[in-house]
Design a protein around this motif. Structure first.
Motif, PDB file in Angstrom:
ATOM      1  N   VAL A  13       0.773  -1.185  -0.061  1.00 22.60           N
ATOM      2  CA  VAL A  13      -0.152  -0.179   0.042  1.00 22.60           C
ATOM      3  C   VAL A  13       0.896   1.217  -0.054  1.00 22.60           C
ATOM      4  O   VAL A  13       1.746   1.428   0.928  1.00 22.60           O
ATOM      5  CB  VAL A  13      -0.972   0.145   1.339  1.00 22.60           C
ATOM      6  CG1 VAL A  13      -1.827   1.228   1.131  1.00 22.60           C
ATOM      7  CG2 VAL A  13      -1.825  -1.300   1.314  1.00 22.60           C
ATOM      8  N   ALA A  16      -1.751   8.003   0.988  1.00 22.38           N
ATOM      9  CA  ALA A  16      -2.174   9.249   0.120  1.00 22.38           C
ATOM     10  C   ALA A  16      -1.255  10.255   0.499  1.00 22.38           C
ATOM     11  O   ALA A  16      -0.939  11.349  -0.086  1.00 22.38           O
ATOM     12  CB  ALA A  16      -3.654   9.782   0.902  1.00 22.38           C
ATOM     13  N   HIS A  31      -1.824  -1.342  -3.898  1.00 28.17           N
ATOM     14  CA  HIS A  31      -2.946  -0.486  -3.904  1.00 28.17           C
ATOM     15  C   HIS A  31      -2.238   0.974  -3.565  1.00 28.17           C
ATOM     16  O   HIS A  31      -1.333   1.193  -2.727  1.00 28.17           O
ATOM     17  CB  HIS A  31      -3.656  -0.574  -2.368  1.00 28.17           C
ATOM     18  CG  HIS A  31      -4.787  -0.004  -2.382  1.00 28.17           C
ATOM     19  ND1 HIS A  31      -6.093  -0.277  -2.517  1.00 28.17           N
ATOM     20  CD2 HIS A  31      -4.902   1.273  -2.058  1.00 28.17           C
ATOM     21  CE1 HIS A  31      -7.024   0.550  -2.187  1.00 28.17           C
ATOM     22  NE2 HIS A  31      -6.208   1.737  -2.002  1.00 28.17           N
ATOM     23  N   ASP A  33      -2.697   5.126  -3.087  1.00 24.40           N
ATOM     24  CA  ASP A  33      -3.574   6.312  -2.773  1.00 24.40           C
ATOM     25  C   ASP A  33      -2.605   7.594  -2.973  1.00 24.40           C
ATOM     26  O   ASP A  33      -3.392   8.507  -2.909  1.00 24.40           O
ATOM     27  CB  ASP A  33      -4.128   6.147  -1.270  1.00 24.40           C
ATOM     28  CG  ASP A  33      -5.184   4.966  -1.100  1.00 24.40           C
ATOM     29  OD1 ASP A  33      -6.145   4.976  -2.074  1.00 24.40           O
ATOM     30  OD2 ASP A  33      -5.180   4.324  -0.270  1.00 24.40           O
ATOM     31  N   GLN A  47      -6.191   1.475  -7.719  1.00 21.30           N
ATOM     32  CA  GLN A  47      -5.997   2.890  -7.546  1.00 21.30           C
ATOM     33  C   GLN A  47      -7.057   3.849  -6.707  1.00 21.30           C
ATOM     34  O   GLN A  47      -8.283   3.673  -7.088  1.00 21.30           O
ATOM     35  CB  GLN A  47      -5.504   3.622  -8.901  1.00 21.30           C
ATOM     36  CG  GLN A  47      -5.351   5.098  -8.703  1.00 21.30           C
ATOM     37  CD  GLN A  47      -5.373   5.605  -9.963  1.00 21.30           C
ATOM     38  OE1 GLN A  47      -6.142   5.254 -10.986  1.00 21.30           O
ATOM     39  NE2 GLN A  47      -4.512   6.632 -10.255  1.00 21.30           N
ATOM     40  N   GLY A  48      -6.816   4.382  -5.733  1.00 25.41           N
ATOM     41  CA  GLY A  48      -7.724   5.153  -4.982  1.00 25.41           C
ATOM     42  C   GLY A  48      -7.996   6.658  -5.773  1.00 25.41           C
ATOM     43  O   GLY A  48      -7.454   6.963  -6.778  1.00 25.41           O
ATOM     44  N   GLU A  49      -9.344   6.967  -5.333  1.00 25.50           N
ATOM     45  CA  GLU A  49      -9.808   8.355  -6.234  1.00 25.50           C
ATOM     46  C   GLU A  49      -8.811   9.486  -5.983  1.00 25.50           C
ATOM     47  O   GLU A  49      -8.794  10.181  -7.053  1.00 25.50           O
ATOM     48  CB  GLU A  49     -10.970   8.723  -5.426  1.00 25.50           C
ATOM     49  CG  GLU A  49     -12.401   7.662  -5.716  1.00 25.50           C
ATOM     50  CD  GLU A  49     -13.708   8.135  -5.302  1.00 25.50           C
ATOM     51  OE1 GLU A  49     -13.737   9.499  -5.222  1.00 25.50           O
ATOM     52  OE2 GLU A  49     -14.354   7.403  -5.152  1.00 25.50           O
ATOM     53  N   SER A  51      -5.345   9.410  -6.281  1.00 26.77           N
ATOM     54  CA  SER A  51      -4.288   9.081  -6.397  1.00 26.77           C
ATOM     55  C   SER A  51      -4.131   9.588  -7.955  1.00 26.77           C
ATOM     56  O   SER A  51      -5.010   9.646  -8.805  1.00 26.77           O
ATOM     57  CB  SER A  51      -4.418   7.335  -6.455  1.00 26.77           C
ATOM     58  OG  SER A  51      -3.096   7.056  -7.123  1.00 26.77           O
ATOM     59  N   ALA A  65      -9.397   4.450 -10.041  1.00 29.88           N
ATOM     60  CA  ALA A  65     -10.227   5.506  -9.834  1.00 29.88           C
ATOM     61  C   ALA A  65      -9.802   6.830  -9.696  1.00 29.88           C
ATOM     62  O   ALA A  65     -10.735   7.685  -9.415  1.00 29.88           O
ATOM     63  CB  ALA A  65     -10.866   5.079  -8.313  1.00 29.88           C
ATOM     64  N   GLY A  66      -8.605   7.013  -9.902  1.00 26.81           N
ATOM     65  CA  GLY A  66      -7.790   8.431  -9.916  1.00 26.81           C
ATOM     66  C   GLY A  66      -7.416   8.778 -11.046  1.00 26.81           C
ATOM     67  O   GLY A  66      -8.068   8.507 -12.375  1.00 26.81           O
TER      68      GLY A  66
END
Length: 166
Positions: A13, A16, A31, A33, A47-49, A51, A65-66
């Protein structure tokens, strides 16, 4: 450069608050962020929003998602509504949620081989499809994505749906 172990069930991970400048290789799930300025090669990418990735992404499966500025090569690809993709997309199975933004070419590839130029189609989209899943034989029309003309655009055909489909 970060390399994770190959034991099953493990993942890495990047939070952020993390910014990586350089290429990343991981043999399992990754993962992200945070922000990555470099290429990513992993088995699975989530992928986090918030990111951001500036580089090429290669993964067996990817859930984006980013923001991605670079080409994407994935066997199974999910582009969520919050995603913004600026680059070519190569896939075997694709899901694009309504609201996702993709600017680049969609190129379905044959299972186990690189995509052929005859199977490429151009797309610039604010995707208007509902969570659409497609196999490798689909076109941008199946995704509800409007085609755009090539660089020599004299716009003779206007918005003709017959342009550049295989």
């Amino acid at each position: 450069m970060s390399k994770s172990s190959s034991s099953s069930g493990s993942f890495s991970v990047l939070g952020a608050d993390v910014t990586i400048t350089g290429n990343i290789a991981a043999s399992t799930e990754l993962h992200i962020d945070g922000t990555v300025e470099g290429d990513i090669d992993c088995a699975s990418l989530v992928q986090g929003e918030a990111s951001q990735i500036a580089g090429e992404v290669k993964a067996e499966s990817a859930r984006l998602a980013g923001r991605v500025d670079g080409s994407i090569h994935a066997r199974e690809l999910v582009i969520l509504r919050s995603a913004t993709i600026n680059g070519d997309v190569h896939y075997e199975a694709l899901t694009v949620e309504q609201g996702a933004s993709v600017q680049g070419r969609f190129a379905p590839r044959e299972a186990g081989s690189a995509s052929a130029s005859s199977s490429q189609s151009s797309a610039q989209s604010e995707s208007s499809s509902e969570s659409t899943s497609s196999a490798s034989g689909s076109t941008t029309a199946d995704l509800g994505i409007s085609p755009f003309s090539s660089d020599d655009s004299s716009d003779e055909q206007g918005n003709s749906a017959s342009a550049n489909y295989y």
